[in-house]
Design a protein around this motif. Structure first.
Motif, mmCIF file in Angstrom:
data_model
loop_
_atom_site.group_PDB
_atom_site.id
_atom_site.type_symbol
_atom_site.label_atom_id
_atom_site.label_comp_id
_atom_site.label_asym_id
_atom_site.label_seq_id
_atom_site.Cartn_x
_atom_site.Cartn_y
_atom_site.Cartn_z
ATOM 1 N N SER A 2 0.849 -1.192 0.000
ATOM 2 C CA SER A 2 0.000 0.000 0.000
ATOM 3 C C SER A 2 0.883 1.239 0.000
ATOM 4 C CB SER A 2 -0.902 0.017 1.235
ATOM 5 O OG SER A 2 -1.745 -1.114 1.241
ATOM 6 N N ASP A 26 5.724 -1.814 2.186
ATOM 7 C CA ASP A 26 4.810 -0.768 1.738
ATOM 8 C C ASP A 26 5.619 0.384 1.125
ATOM 9 O OD1 ASP A 26 2.158 -1.731 2.373
ATOM 10 O OD2 ASP A 26 2.819 -1.673 4.461
ATOM 11 N N ASP A 72 -3.185 5.239 -0.342
ATOM 12 C CA ASP A 72 -4.090 4.374 0.416
ATOM 13 C C ASP A 72 -4.323 4.877 1.838
ATOM 14 O OD1 ASP A 72 -4.423 2.323 -1.647
ATOM 15 O OD2 ASP A 72 -2.278 2.017 -1.349
ATOM 16 N N ARG A 121 -6.947 2.470 -2.424
ATOM 17 C CA ARG A 121 -7.794 1.305 -2.130
ATOM 18 C C ARG A 121 -8.334 1.306 -0.709
ATOM 19 N NH1 ARG A 121 -4.983 -2.678 -1.367
ATOM 20 N NH2 ARG A 121 -2.978 -1.617 -1.436
#
Ligand SMILES: NC(=O)c1ccc[n+]([C@@H]2O[C@H](COP(=O)([O-])OP(=O)(O)OC[C@H]3O[C@@H](n4cnc5c(N)ncnc54)[C@H](OP(=O)(O)O)[C@@H]3O)[C@@H](O)[C@H]2O)c1
Length: 224
Positions: A2, A26, A72, A121
């Motif tokens: 993310s 990430d 995100d 997302r």
């Protein structure tokens, strides 16, 4: 993987957030006042962006640069701390500065990158607040500017949570504890790595039922 936007990523909790997030795979966009001095952040592999949170033009420019970048999770960590002056010596300048950085800044940053968050997302926003912003917990007074600015942040997050919750966002305020950073000082009981592990466990567990709430880094819910 993310993408996280972390403000105040030059040092302290923001830097450690970048370290742990990058280490687990990430992608971090670390926003700092002085990119040239952000060697520790650069060493994490994070993307570095300039940001002065109490300068609305700087905040808007960040939003424009990230317009095509889905994000995100936003973590607003940048902040100023300290006990400040007592009532007889308190100045408008001190109050305005703390409110500008600790309360107005996080709202404007969230507003500026809202299109990027909508394109992401997860739709999660975490503001680092303080237990010193809790009205219920204030039994010792003082720290007018810091306490007031964090109480304001808590309220601003509540409205944000209610407004953005309608489109699936989860917006929370998180207390990192009293942490061994420049702000917390060397006598703070909590190592920065421990605080950040706890904060990330909460961010990872954010579901719509947790929207608008106030958590300690150990997962406990805190009084307003
Ligand atoms: N440490 C604690 O015990 C504790 C307890 C409760 C809550 N908190 C909260 O946790 C957050 C992080 O604290 P910390 O301990 O990591 O603090 P810190 O070590 O003092 O670091 C503060 C960070 O905020 C950045 N910053 C300050 N003013 C800024 C501005 N106007 N624009 C952009 N960036 C700015 C600093 O950037 P520069 O390097 O450029 O100065 C630095 O990256 C803060 O919101 C704080 O209120 C901390």
């Amino acid at each position: 993987m993310s993408t996280y936007l972390v403000t105040g990523a030059s040092r302290g909790l923001g830097l450690e957030l970048a370290r742990q997030l990058q280490a687990r795979g990430d992608h971090v966009i670390g926003a700092v006042r002085d990119p040239a001095g952000a060697d520790a952040l650069r060493a994490t592999g994070a993307r570095i962006e300039p940001l002065v949170v109490d300068d609305p033009a700087s905040v808007a420019a960040l939003g424009a640069r990230l317009a095509d970048t889905p994000i995100d999770v936003l973590v607003n960590s940048a902040g100023v701390g300290g006990l400040g002056r007592g009532l007889p010596d308190l100045t408008a300048e001190e109050l305005h500065r703390y409110f500008a950085v600790n309360a107005v800044g996080p709202v404007l940053v969230t507003q500026a990158v809202l299109p990027s968050l909508r394109a992401g997302r997860l739709r999660r926003v975490a503001h680092l607040t303080s237990l010193m912003g809790s009205i219920a917990d204030n039994t010792s007074g003082a720290a007018y500017a810091y306490r007031g600015s964090k109480a304001a942040l808590n309220m601003l997050n509540k409205s944000m949570a209610l407004e953005l919750g309608r489109e699936g966002f989860v917006c929370v305020v998180l207390n990192p504890g009293w942490v061994q950073t420049d702000m917390g000082g060397p006598h703070a009981p909590t190592p920065v790595a421990d605080s950040v592990r706890g904060l990330l466990a909460i961010v990872d567990s954010l579901t719509p039922e947790r929207n608008g709430r106030f958590f300690h880094f150990d997962g406990r819910e805190l009084p307003w």
